[in-house]
Design an enzyme around this catalytic site. Structure first.
Site, mmCIF file in Angstrom:
data_model
loop_
_atom_site.group_PDB
_atom_site.id
_atom_site.type_symbol
_atom_site.label_atom_id
_atom_site.label_comp_id
_atom_site.label_asym_id
_atom_site.label_seq_id
_atom_site.Cartn_x
_atom_site.Cartn_y
_atom_site.Cartn_z
ATOM 1 N N ASP A 81 0.807 -1.140 -0.174
ATOM 2 C CA ASP A 81 0.093 0.050 0.048
ATOM 3 C C ASP A 81 0.841 1.366 0.029
ATOM 4 O O ASP A 81 1.731 1.241 -0.937
ATOM 5 C CB ASP A 81 -1.030 -0.168 1.008
ATOM 6 C CG ASP A 81 -2.008 0.954 1.455
ATOM 7 O OD1 ASP A 81 -2.928 0.863 0.413
ATOM 8 O OD2 ASP A 81 -1.780 1.853 1.938
ATOM 9 N N TYR B 261 -1.140 11.040 1.826
ATOM 10 C CA TYR B 261 -2.067 11.127 0.439
ATOM 11 C C TYR B 261 -2.026 12.419 -0.033
ATOM 12 O O TYR B 261 -1.643 12.742 -1.470
ATOM 13 C CB TYR B 261 -3.528 10.840 0.623
ATOM 14 C CG TYR B 261 -3.818 9.232 1.004
ATOM 15 C CD1 TYR B 261 -4.105 8.454 0.052
ATOM 16 C CD2 TYR B 261 -3.826 8.927 2.160
ATOM 17 C CE1 TYR B 261 -4.346 7.127 0.181
ATOM 18 C CE2 TYR B 261 -3.894 7.514 2.607
ATOM 19 C CZ TYR B 261 -4.309 6.610 1.292
ATOM 20 O OH TYR B 261 -4.485 5.260 1.691
ATOM 21 N N HIS C 198 -7.343 -6.821 -0.288
ATOM 22 C CA HIS C 198 -6.223 -5.783 -0.437
ATOM 23 C C HIS C 198 -5.092 -6.022 0.799
ATOM 24 O O HIS C 198 -3.855 -5.724 0.492
ATOM 25 C CB HIS C 198 -6.762 -4.357 0.014
ATOM 26 C CG HIS C 198 -5.669 -3.220 -0.316
ATOM 27 N ND1 HIS C 198 -4.777 -3.015 -1.148
ATOM 28 C CD2 HIS C 198 -5.251 -2.412 0.903
ATOM 29 C CE1 HIS C 198 -3.964 -1.931 -0.911
ATOM 30 N NE2 HIS C 198 -4.570 -1.598 0.551
#
Length: 273
Positions: A89, A196, A252
């Site tokens: 990730d 992010y 995930h």
């Protein structure tokens, strides 16, 4: 203390150093089922990246180039230089930056379940086509996400994690308690979202990095109910030697959904001559 901040990490085993980098919203804990098997062959180092877990949560420095520098300095402080490296990730993005910035210091690279800003990730930001990836835009709204989630960390994380899982209970209630507790620390939500919000800077750095292919062997890993073969395909233009693995019965959260499969994949890959 590295790169001006305090990083928390765990270390186990003996042998060649292997660094494991976690994703959002987790910490080193996401690797806990994988570490015992890997520690029989490697010195496993699993840090909490800046902004996560028990590491410091500074006001800035969340571009992946700076975060990679954090991890490199930790590796050096621990007495190592050349490492094996795996990232999941957000940790995948940091691992790529580390390998691109310090190619002589990464023997082999494994990347799990993510794309790279500036190198294809943007294709997944179309929420009409990929509605399950709505969180990219939400996390990028300065001040909004942390305001709405604060005080509801476990409720939000339970939905978020189980929505992206093949087995919605592989990440247990105890895990959710742990992650929510860390996310409720002062500044933790903001810090985690800053990873992010650094994507525009990361995109520029990644496009610069992509001008030179990685020379070390690279393994792209995806869950069969998530990114699957896409991770390996993403890496093919970026490295000379790329192989792909798809983990069965996994969404995930591969390190927690299928730790045995993942440990076997990583052991096989990192023990190749």
């Amino acid at each position: 203390m590295v790169n001006g901040l305090r990083l928390h990490y765990v270390i186990a085993g003996s042998g060649d150093p292997l660094v494991l980098l976690h994703g959002w919203p987790q910490s080193w804990r996401e690797w806990r089922h994988v570490i015992p098997e890997l520690a029989s062959r490697f010195t496993v180092i699993a840090p909490d990246m800046r902004g996560f877990g028990d590491s410091d949560k500074p006001s800035g420095g969340y571009d992946k180039r700076t975060v990679a520098r954090d991890i490199r300095e930790l590796v050096h402080v621990l007495g190592f230089r050349e490492i094996h490296l795996a990232g999941h990730d957000l940790g995948m993005m940091v691992a790529y930056e580390y390998a691109a910035s310090y190619p002589a210091e990464v023997r082999r690279l494994a990347v799990l379940e993510a794309g790279l800003p500036g190198l294809g990730l943007e294709a997944f930001l179309d929420t009409a086509k990929y509605p399950h990836l709505w969180h990219f835009g939400f996390f990028n709204a300065p001040g909004v996400a942390e305001t709405l989630i604060a005080g509801r960390e476990k409720l939000f994380l339970s939905h978020f994690i189980r929505h992206l899982a093949y087995d919605p209970y592989a990440v247990t209630g105890d895990d959710l308690d742990e992650y929510a507790d860390r996310m409720s620390a002062p500044g933790a939500l903001r810090a985690s979202f800053e990873h992010y919000r650094a994507f525009p800077a990361d995109a520029l750095n990644n496009q610069e990095n992509a001008r030179k292919k990685l020379a070390m062997p690279v393994l792209g890993i995806g869950g069969d109910h998530s990114l699957g073969e896409h991770v390996g395909k993403l890496m093919e233009p970026l490295a000379d030697q790329v192989s792909t693995a798809v983990v069965e019965r996994s969404g995930h959260w591969v390190p927690e959904e299928q730790p045995e499969q993942l440990a076997n994949l990583l052991t096989g890959f990192f023990t190749q001559p």
